[in-house]
Design a protein around this motif. Structure first.
Motif, PDB file in Angstrom:
ATOM      1  N   SER A 178     -78.582 -10.777  20.737  1.00  0.00           N
ATOM      2  CA  SER A 178     -78.134 -12.159  20.613  1.00  0.00           C
ATOM      3  C   SER A 178     -76.949 -12.215  19.660  1.00  0.00           C
ATOM      4  N   PRO A 179     -76.094 -13.231  19.825  1.00  0.00           N
ATOM      5  CA  PRO A 179     -75.040 -13.416  18.819  1.00  0.00           C
ATOM      6  C   PRO A 179     -75.661 -13.624  17.436  1.00  0.00           C
ATOM      7  N   ARG A 180     -74.952 -13.165  16.417  1.00  0.00           N
ATOM      8  CA  ARG A 180     -75.448 -13.303  15.049  1.00  0.00           C
ATOM      9  C   ARG A 180     -74.327 -13.852  14.169  1.00  0.00           C
ATOM     10  N   PHE A 181     -74.663 -14.874  13.408  1.00  0.00           N
ATOM     11  CA  PHE A 181     -73.732 -15.384  12.410  1.00  0.00           C
ATOM     12  C   PHE A 181     -73.818 -14.508  11.175  1.00  0.00           C
ATOM     13  N   TRP A 207     -69.048 -11.365  24.481  1.00  0.00           N
ATOM     14  CA  TRP A 207     -68.190 -12.534  24.346  1.00  0.00           C
ATOM     15  C   TRP A 207     -69.040 -13.728  23.925  1.00  0.00           C
ATOM     16  N   VAL A 208     -68.594 -14.453  22.888  1.00  0.00           N
ATOM     17  CA  VAL A 208     -69.421 -15.507  22.294  1.00  0.00           C
ATOM     18  C   VAL A 208     -68.681 -16.834  22.383  1.00  0.00           C
ATOM     19  N   CYS A 209     -69.410 -17.864  22.799  1.00  0.00           N
ATOM     20  CA  CYS A 209     -68.892 -19.227  22.837  1.00  0.00           C
ATOM     21  C   CYS A 209     -69.697 -20.082  21.867  1.00  0.00           C
ATOM     22  N   LEU A 210     -68.997 -20.870  21.026  1.00  0.00           N
ATOM     23  CA  LEU A 210     -69.643 -21.728  20.037  1.00  0.00           C
ATOM     24  C   LEU A 210     -69.622 -23.172  20.520  1.00  0.00           C
ATOM     25  N   SER A 211     -70.693 -23.867  20.259  1.00  0.00           N
ATOM     26  CA  SER A 211     -70.754 -25.291  20.603  1.00  0.00           C
ATOM     27  C   SER A 211     -71.617 -26.006  19.578  1.00  0.00           C
ATOM     28  N   ILE A 212     -71.362 -27.318  19.458  1.00  0.00           N
ATOM     29  CA  ILE A 212     -72.130 -28.153  18.524  1.00  0.00           C
ATOM     30  C   ILE A 212     -73.225 -28.842  19.309  1.00  0.00           C
ATOM     31  N   VAL A 213     -74.450 -28.563  18.916  1.00  0.00           N
ATOM     32  CA  VAL A 213     -75.582 -29.158  19.631  1.00  0.00           C
ATOM     33  C   VAL A 213     -75.672 -30.643  19.347  1.00  0.00           C
ATOM     34  N   ASN A 214     -75.391 -31.040  18.115  1.00  0.00           N
ATOM     35  CA  ASN A 214     -75.409 -32.459  17.753  1.00  0.00           C
ATOM     36  C   ASN A 214     -74.101 -32.799  17.041  1.00  0.00           C
ATOM     37  N   GLY A 215     -73.799 -34.062  16.945  1.00  0.00           N
ATOM     38  CA  GLY A 215     -72.639 -34.476  16.176  1.00  0.00           C
ATOM     39  C   GLY A 215     -71.309 -34.186  16.824  1.00  0.00           C
ATOM     40  N   ILE A 231     -75.201 -25.550  15.221  1.00  0.00           N
ATOM     41  CA  ILE A 231     -74.179 -24.792  15.942  1.00  0.00           C
ATOM     42  C   ILE A 231     -74.868 -23.704  16.763  1.00  0.00           C
ATOM     43  N   GLU A 232     -74.585 -23.688  18.058  1.00  0.00           N
ATOM     44  CA  GLU A 232     -75.175 -22.681  18.949  1.00  0.00           C
ATOM     45  C   GLU A 232     -74.103 -21.686  19.377  1.00  0.00           C
ATOM     46  N   ALA A 233     -74.454 -20.408  19.288  1.00  0.00           N
ATOM     47  CA  ALA A 233     -73.585 -19.334  19.775  1.00  0.00           C
ATOM     48  C   ALA A 233     -74.240 -18.731  21.012  1.00  0.00           C
ATOM     49  N   VAL A 234     -73.521 -18.731  22.138  1.00  0.00           N
ATOM     50  CA  VAL A 234     -74.038 -18.238  23.418  1.00  0.00           C
ATOM     51  C   VAL A 234     -73.123 -17.124  23.894  1.00  0.00           C
ATOM     52  N   SER A 275     -77.813 -15.124  29.628  1.00  0.00           N
ATOM     53  CA  SER A 275     -77.159 -15.215  28.324  1.00  0.00           C
ATOM     54  C   SER A 275     -78.195 -15.316  27.213  1.00  0.00           C
ATOM     55  N   LEU A 276     -77.801 -14.850  26.026  1.00  0.00           N
ATOM     56  CA  LEU A 276     -78.617 -14.954  24.822  1.00  0.00           C
ATOM     57  C   LEU A 276     -77.887 -15.844  23.827  1.00  0.00           C
ATOM     58  N   SER A 277     -78.626 -16.453  22.937  1.00  0.00           N
ATOM     59  CA  SER A 277     -78.012 -17.400  22.011  1.00  0.00           C
ATOM     60  C   SER A 277     -78.751 -17.388  20.687  1.00  0.00           C
ATOM     61  N   CYS A 278     -78.124 -17.999  19.700  1.00  0.00           N
ATOM     62  CA  CYS A 278     -78.773 -18.258  18.411  1.00  0.00           C
ATOM     63  C   CYS A 278     -78.192 -19.553  17.853  1.00  0.00           C
ATOM     64  N   VAL A 279     -78.951 -20.197  17.003  1.00  0.00           N
ATOM     65  CA  VAL A 279     -78.571 -21.494  16.444  1.00  0.00           C
ATOM     66  C   VAL A 279     -78.699 -21.429  14.932  1.00  0.00           C
ATOM     67  N   ILE A 280     -77.710 -21.985  14.234  1.00  0.00           N
ATOM     68  CA  ILE A 280     -77.790 -22.098  12.777  1.00  0.00           C
ATOM     69  C   ILE A 280     -77.477 -23.540  12.383  1.00  0.00           C
ATOM     70  N   VAL A 281     -77.763 -23.857  11.130  1.00  0.00           N
ATOM     71  CA  VAL A 281     -77.479 -25.178  10.580  1.00  0.00           C
ATOM     72  C   VAL A 281     -76.251 -25.058   9.690  1.00  0.00           C
ATOM     73  N   VAL A 282     -75.269 -25.919   9.934  1.00  0.00           N
ATOM     74  CA  VAL A 282     -74.069 -25.996   9.109  1.00  0.00           C
ATOM     75  C   VAL A 282     -74.129 -27.313   8.342  1.00  0.00           C
ATOM     76  N   THR A 283     -74.017 -27.210   7.037  1.00  0.00           N
ATOM     77  CA  THR A 283     -74.047 -28.392   6.175  1.00  0.00           C
ATOM     78  C   THR A 283     -72.630 -28.691   5.703  1.00  0.00           C
ATOM     79  N   VAL A 284     -72.181 -29.907   5.953  1.00  0.00           N
ATOM     80  CA  VAL A 284     -70.861 -30.357   5.491  1.00  0.00           C
ATOM     81  C   VAL A 284     -71.095 -31.378   4.389  1.00  0.00           C
ATOM     82  N   LEU A 285     -70.700 -31.026   3.184  1.00  0.00           N
ATOM     83  CA  LEU A 285     -70.844 -31.910   2.026  1.00  0.00           C
ATOM     84  C   LEU A 285     -69.474 -32.494   1.689  1.00  0.00           C
TER      85      LEU A 285
END
Length: 870
Positions: free
Chosen positions: A573-576, A610-618, A649-652, A658-668
């Motif tokens: 899977s993609p890894r951040f 090859w990895v594509c990034l997308s925002i699941v929310n927001g 943020i999901e990386a596919v 396809s395999l994917s992983c999701v992380i949380v990005v905090t914007v302060l």
């Protein structure tokens, strides 16, 4: 109303609690039945894998009090495979791996495998018994295996095409259904075999060898290959055994004479026992089928057979007695070569009886090479001109001349030996090669001047030596295998040949010292397998050598290079680079500015990496640059509206699937001083507060309360009185931190006191502020509120010289930032300050006069009001 409603609600809750304890089963009747839940899992799952959530599947309300408890009813063998969360009812796999073949060892073929559990739902008021059945599904975790590593099968060489031979040693696989043995195949069928399958009474598949082409033991007597049993998994697992097919000889060949017409000359005075000729026949069969017996035909008279004796085993014809004058001058003998079940081969021997000659030549043979039973043995490694035998021709009549020569094709010659007469040396003329020819029949002929011919026969056998090394059919093998292959995956079958005979031509296969230990090579069959699962991300290419070594002495070997390329599968899977990302951004950051970069990797290659990034929310506010991984906001962000954003943020990757992983990005959002303080109290400049003249100094009168939507120093507020009107100067003071206004000295003047309060933050680079008018009416009472309002209405509001305040702020900043200015700037500032001082003094005098005038008016009005009341 609110109190009554609360009381009613309390009574209702009390009634429910009472009913709950009095009749738990009637109130919670849906818990009183025994229920059964069936879960389905794969065998071999790791510890901590969720099997199912009992509470959720029962649709329990977890908000009740006391809370639910879940317990295993009784510890059984099945329980060791699961862990139960007593509060949530979630069922997980334990450290004991579930092996379907071990759990359901006694199950018949095709039966389902279940784990049975009993779960109690507690406490008593919720009690119910839940029957859990866990269906353990089979995975392909066992490979087929043969009962023996080597299977032997004998096939007669006269087996017809499509003849079938059952291999009783079939493979077994503990897995069920499609994961069991599905097919058998041969690594090398040599073009004359194939495999079929038959199903026995136990529904097991038994391999059957089918002959697809003609067999000839004389051409090839043994076939060695590997039989592969393949199951139906994905990917399939393989089992392997060595299959040796021995071709049994049948008597399909008959003897044939190498020479079917032989002419022999015999003198009447020849001695008894003299060799006259040698018959030679050959049968390519094996063993008893190749045995040859030499006999005369029945048409040869008995006395002739006695005189010219034929050895049954060797085919040598020798003189059995003396030739008298009564014998005929010519004999034609018919000789037969008999084989088992064969029509005899026929050869004709023509014997010419010549007159006796005084002093016939005599050939004396002396062997130099190794000889046994009249057969000379020569190693194929002997160099050219190796001496074999020495011939001496003796004659009684010195006037006779003898011609001695060799009458045979091959690398041999018979030549006079140096200066001696009638001495001849038999030697080789070239290198010998066992693989080309194994034996030679030599005939030495001595012929005198009278025409007398004397023949001597020799047989030379070439003995094999290990002069040929193995030869690989493919000295370079380029192999490809997908990663995550099952253990013991077949890669290739190496094949090398050796032209030598017997053990010298037997080849064993060995891996080179540079070969990793995960690869194994069968010594006999040359089958190369990999014992473990390969990981392309760990290593993509393997290169090593394989050796083919013969069994000769000294040993010879050949080297082949094996290159194995591991093909990528989408197994990563993609890894951040971080588990989560936090970005600090000042508010009002420009739209589509780069907030931060999300670094992501994928260990796979090609489209799998090859990895594509997308925002699941927001996604309505934020966008992400998939190529660079840059996070951007579409619009400027306002911290006061929302200070923190959590983005998923999901990386596919581009694999299939396809395999994917999701992380949380905090914007302060960091605060910017973009909000001035807001005064909440007093609510307006027209509001006022009554202050008794008897109020003691130090008493807190009122406060100014303001808030600032910014944070940090941008929200720290300072209070100050910047202008006063009415009453005695310095009567009131304000706390710069709290905004609390206190009386500093006794009040002697009655009337309206007005304080202009400045509320300022500590923001950078420039503080923001607001002002508010605090009106204090000093009197014993407010008997006529409209009178006070009229005073406020008639009052001219204190004008704030904004220009003056801004210049003060700028002057302060200039002093902080630029302590040293030129003389011109200093002079300009001094002039400006002088003018400003004059303006302030003039204003002060004017306001003082106005204040005294207003004070007198207020006193008059107060007295008038007081007199009216009296």
């Amino acid at each position: 109303m609110f109190g009554q409603h609360f009381t009613g609600t309390g009574k209702l809750w009390g009634l429910c609690i009472l009913l709950h304890f009095i009749s738990p089963f009637s109130c919670f009747s849906n818990f009183s039945q025994t229920k059964e839940i069936i879960y389905k899992i794969k065998e071999g799952l790791p510890k901590g894998t969720l099997i199912g959530s009992i509470g959720a599947d029962l649709k329990l309300d977890f908000s009740v009090h006391p809370p639910f408890l879940f317990n295993l009813a009784l510890k059984k063998l099945s329980d060791q495979y699961v862990n139960l969360n007593s509060t949530t009812g979630e069922l997980y796999t334990s450290a004991h791996e579930i092996d379907r073949e071990a759990v359901c060892l006694e199950n018949a073929e095709g039966q389902s495998c279940f784990l049975h559990l009993d779960i109690f739902v507690l406490p008593q008021q919720y009690f119910q018994l839940v029957k859990i059945k866990i269906l353990v599904e089979d995975i392909n975790d066992n490979k087929p295996s043969f009962p023996s590593s080597e299977i032997r099968l004998v096939v007669p060489e006269n087996a017809q095409v499509n003849s079938r031979f059952t291999l009783e040693q079939s493979a077994t696989d503990p897995d069920a259904g499609a994961h069991g043995v599905q097919i058998y195949w041969l690594v090398n069928d040599y073009g004359v075999f194939t495999l079929d399958m038959e199903e026995n009474e136990s529904r097991e598949l038994t391999p059957v060898l089918i002959v697809t082409g003609p067999l000839d033991r004389e051409a090839k007597s043994e076939y060695v290959t590997s039989i592969i049993a393949e199951d139906g998994g994905n990917p399939p697992l393989l089992g392997m055994a060595t299959l040796k097919i021995f071709i049994a000889d049948v008597n399909d060949n008959c003897p044939q004479f190498t020479l079917s017409n032989i002419n022999v000359t015999v003198h009447r005075n020849a001695t008894k026992g003299q060799h006259l000729a040698r018959l030679h026949a050959f049968d390519p069969d094996q063993g008893a089928n190749a045995q040859i017996t030499y006999v005369y035909s029945e048409r040869v008279p008995r006395d002739v057979r006695t005189l010219f004796q034929l050895d049954k085993a060797t085919g040598v014809i020798k003189l059995g007695g003396h030739i008298n004058s009564n014998l005929a001058k010519f004999y034609k003998l018919t000789a037969l070569a008999n084989g088992p079940g064969c029509i005899p081969a026929v050869a004709t021997v023509a014997l010419h009886i010549m007159q006796a000659f005084s002093g016939p030549p005599v050939i004396l043979l002396r062997y130099i090479a190794t000889e046994k039973g009249g057969v000379i043995s020569l190693k194929e490694s002997e160099p050219p001109f190796t001496p074999i035998a020495f011939f001496t021709v003796k004659i009684t009549d010195q006037n006779q001349r003898v011609d001695c020569h060799l009458e045979t094709e091959g690398p041999f010659r018979l030549s006079p030996y140096k200066m001696f007469e009638n001495e001849y040396l038999l030697e080789t003329t070239d290198s010998l090669d066992y693989e080309t020819k194994q034996e030679y029949e030599l005939t030495v002929i001595a012929k005198d001047s009278c025409g007398l011919v004397l023949k001597t026969f020799l047989k030379v056998e070439i003995t094999d030596e290990n002069d040929n090394g193995p030869v690989f059919q493919q000295p370079l093998l380029d192999l490809f295998v997908e990663e995550n292959n099952p253990p013991s995956t077949f890669l290739a079958k190496l094949h090398a040949t050796d032209a030598d005979s017997d053990v010298r031509g037997e080849v064993v296969y060995l891996l080179g010292f540079d070969a990793p230990s995960i690869f194994t090579l069968d010594r006999q069959t040359g089958v190369l397998v990999v014992s473990t699962s390969l990981d392309r991300e760990e290593k993509e290419k393997y290169r090593f050598t394989a050796r083919a070594v013969d069994c000769g002495n000294p040993q010879r070997e050949a080297i082949a290079t094996v290159v194995i390329t591991v093909l990528d599968r989408n197994d990563n899977s993609p890894r951040f680079i971080n588990k989560d990302f936090t970005f600090l951004v000042p508010e009002n950051f420009p739209g589509f500015g780069e907030i931060g970069v999300l670094s992501v990797t994928d260990a796979d290659s090609g489209k799998n990496g090859w990895v594509c990034l997308s925002i699941v929310n927001g996604s309505d506010i934020f966008v992400i640059d998939s190529g660079k991984g840059a996070l951007r906001a579409k619009i400027p962000l306002d911290r006061e509206q929302q200070g923190t954003y959590f983005l998923w943020i999901e990386a596919v990757d581009g694999g299939e699937p396809s395999l994917s992983c999701v992380i949380v990005v905090t914007v302060l959002l960091l605060d910017v001083n973009d909000n001035p303080p807001v005064v909440l109290f007093p609510q307006s400049n027209q509001s006022y507060m009554l202050v008794l003249p008897s109020t003691l100094p130090g008493t807190s009168i009122t406060e100014v309360y303001a808030v600032d939507n910014d944070t940090g120093m941008n929200a720290v507020i300072a209070y100050s009185i910047i202008q006063r009107k009415g009453g005695e100067p310095g009567s009131f003071d304000i706390d710069p931190k709290t905004g609390n206004i206190t009386l500093k000295k006794s009040l002697s003047d009655r009337g309206l006191y007005s304080l202009l309060v400045k509320v300022s933050d500590h923001g950078q680079p420039e503080p923001l502020y607001a002002t508010v008018m605090v009106n204090l009416f000093v009197n014993e009472t407010v008997s006529n509120e409209s009178y006070v309002q009229s005073l406020l209405a008639r009052e001219e509001e204190i004008e704030i010289d904004k220009y003056f305040l801004s210049r003060l702020t700028e002057h302060s900043k200039e002093n902080d930032s630029f302590p040293c200015q030129s003389a011109l700037i200093a002079l300009s500032s001094a002039c400006f300050g002088l003018l400003l001082t004059v303006f302030m003094l003039t204003s002060y005098i004017f306001f003082k006069k106005l204040q005294r005038h207003n004070k007198k008016l207020r006193r008059l009005e107060a007295e008038m009001s007081f007199n009216k009341k009296q």
